[in-house]
Design a protein around this motif. Structure first.
Motif, PDB file in Angstrom:
ATOM      1  N   ALA A  49       4.100  -6.841  -5.228  1.00 34.97           N
ATOM      2  CA  ALA A  49       5.009  -5.748  -4.862  1.00 34.97           C
ATOM      3  C   ALA A  49       5.586  -5.962  -3.463  1.00 34.97           C
ATOM      4  O   ALA A  49       6.791  -5.762  -3.240  1.00 34.97           O
ATOM      5  N   LYS A  50       4.755  -6.372  -2.528  1.00 32.16           N
ATOM      6  CA  LYS A  50       5.226  -6.606  -1.165  1.00 32.16           C
ATOM      7  C   LYS A  50       6.204  -7.779  -1.119  1.00 32.16           C
ATOM      8  O   LYS A  50       7.216  -7.728  -0.412  1.00 32.16           O
ATOM      9  N   GLU A  51       5.907  -8.834  -1.874  1.00 32.68           N
ATOM     10  CA  GLU A  51       6.820  -9.982  -1.957  1.00 32.68           C
ATOM     11  C   GLU A  51       8.155  -9.561  -2.570  1.00 32.68           C
ATOM     12  O   GLU A  51       9.218  -9.958  -2.097  1.00 32.68           O
ATOM     13  N   ALA A  52       8.104  -8.767  -3.643  1.00 35.82           N
ATOM     14  CA  ALA A  52       9.331  -8.300  -4.289  1.00 35.82           C
ATOM     15  C   ALA A  52      10.141  -7.421  -3.339  1.00 35.82           C
ATOM     16  O   ALA A  52      11.374  -7.519  -3.293  1.00 35.82           O
ATOM     17  N   LEU A  53       9.472  -6.573  -2.574  1.00 37.18           N
ATOM     18  CA  LEU A  53      10.171  -5.730  -1.605  1.00 37.18           C
ATOM     19  C   LEU A  53      10.832  -6.587  -0.531  1.00 37.18           C
ATOM     20  O   LEU A  53      11.987  -6.353  -0.160  1.00 37.18           O
ATOM     21  N   ALA A  54      10.118  -7.590  -0.042  1.00 33.18           N
ATOM     22  CA  ALA A  54      10.700  -8.479   0.975  1.00 33.18           C
ATOM     23  C   ALA A  54      11.975  -9.125   0.443  1.00 33.18           C
ATOM     24  O   ALA A  54      12.988  -9.212   1.156  1.00 33.18           O
ATOM     25  N   GLY A  62      10.177 -11.686  10.640  1.00 34.99           N
ATOM     26  CA  GLY A  62       9.346 -10.793  11.432  1.00 34.99           C
ATOM     27  C   GLY A  62       8.768  -9.610  10.674  1.00 34.99           C
ATOM     28  O   GLY A  62       8.165  -8.727  11.284  1.00 34.99           O
ATOM     29  N   MET A  63       8.923  -9.589   9.357  1.00 38.08           N
ATOM     30  CA  MET A  63       8.363  -8.479   8.571  1.00 38.08           C
ATOM     31  C   MET A  63       6.837  -8.528   8.622  1.00 38.08           C
ATOM     32  O   MET A  63       6.243  -9.572   8.395  1.00 38.08           O
ATOM     33  N   VAL A  64       6.243  -7.414   8.939  1.00 34.02           N
ATOM     34  CA  VAL A  64       4.787  -7.303   8.974  1.00 34.02           C
ATOM     35  C   VAL A  64       4.338  -6.748   7.619  1.00 34.02           C
ATOM     36  O   VAL A  64       4.732  -5.648   7.232  1.00 34.02           O
ATOM     37  N   TRP A  65       3.535  -7.524   6.895  1.00 31.08           N
ATOM     38  CA  TRP A  65       3.143  -7.153   5.531  1.00 31.08           C
ATOM     39  C   TRP A  65       2.476  -5.791   5.455  1.00 31.08           C
ATOM     40  O   TRP A  65       2.683  -5.048   4.503  1.00 31.08           O
ATOM     41  N   ARG A  66       1.675  -5.457   6.445  1.00 30.02           N
ATOM     42  CA  ARG A  66       0.964  -4.172   6.403  1.00 30.02           C
ATOM     43  C   ARG A  66       1.855  -2.993   6.795  1.00 30.02           C
ATOM     44  O   ARG A  66       1.400  -1.858   6.799  1.00 30.02           O
ATOM     45  N   ASP A  67       3.130  -3.272   7.095  1.00 24.89           N
ATOM     46  CA  ASP A  67       4.081  -2.190   7.363  1.00 24.89           C
ATOM     47  C   ASP A  67       4.639  -1.597   6.079  1.00 24.89           C
ATOM     48  O   ASP A  67       5.516  -0.738   6.132  1.00 24.89           O
ATOM     49  N   CYS A  68       4.176  -2.082   4.943  1.00 22.57           N
ATOM     50  CA  CYS A  68       4.470  -1.431   3.663  1.00 22.57           C
ATOM     51  C   CYS A  68       3.164  -1.350   2.886  1.00 22.57           C
ATOM     52  O   CYS A  68       2.359  -2.275   2.900  1.00 22.57           O
ATOM     53  N   GLU A  69       2.951  -0.207   2.299  1.00 21.72           N
ATOM     54  CA  GLU A  69       1.710   0.042   1.552  1.00 21.72           C
ATOM     55  C   GLU A  69       2.083   0.597   0.186  1.00 21.72           C
ATOM     56  O   GLU A  69       2.941   1.464   0.077  1.00 21.72           O
TER      57      GLU A  69
END
Length: 118
Positions: A49-54, A62-69
Motif C-alpha cells: 500500500a505504501k509503495e502504491a501510494l508513493a 525524501g518521502m518518509v515511509w512512516r509518514d503514511c499509515e
C-alpha cells in the motif's frame, strides 16, 4: 473530481518476511508500530500500500515511509493516515481523496491506490 495519480504494487509475502529477517530494523523503518504488530501477510499488504501510494504521488524524493499509515475502519476498509512528508506532497498536488484497496492470497499481497482532487 479529477484523478491525480494511480499506483499499484505487488509484494511476495515470503520475500517480505525474508527481507525483514535479513535486514534488522527494516520493519520499524517502513511500518508504524501498529502495522508492524500485524501478521506477516498484513505487513506485506501495508508495504504494498505504501509503495502504491508513493507511485500515485509521483515517487517523491525524501518521502518518509512512516509518514503514511494504513488504518482499518470499523467496516474493515483500509485507509491512509498521512503526516509529514507524505501529507506535504498530497497537499502540493491538491489531493483531497485517496482510495485504497489491499488484498493478499496465494503468497502475494497487492494494493491499489487512486488519488483524486476536487
Amino acid at each position: 473530481m479529477a484523478i491525480i495519480g494511480i499506483g499499484v504494487d505487488l509484494c511476495s509475502i515470503e520475500r517480505w518476511q525474508q527481507a525483514c529477517e535479513r535486514r534488522p530494523g527494516l520493519r520499524e523503518r517502513v511500518l508504524c508500530p501498529d502495522e508492524a504488530a500485524l501478521p506477516i501477510a498484513s505487513q506485506a499488504g501495508r508495504w504494498a500500500a505504501k509503495e502504491a501510494l508513493a507511485k500515485a504521488l509521483g515517487a517523491p524524493a525524501g518521502m518518509v515511509w512512516r509518514d503514511c499509515e494504513v488504518l482499518r475502519g470499523a467496516d474493515g476498509a483500509p485507509s491512509f493516515r498521512l503526516r509529514g512528508t507524505v501529507q506535504a506532497r498530497a497537499d502540493e498536488l491538491g489531493i483531497t481523496t485517496i482510495h485504497l484497496s489491499i488484498s493478499h492470497d496465494g503468497g502475494l499481497a497487492t494494493a491499489y491506490v487512486i488519488c483524486e482532487a476536487r
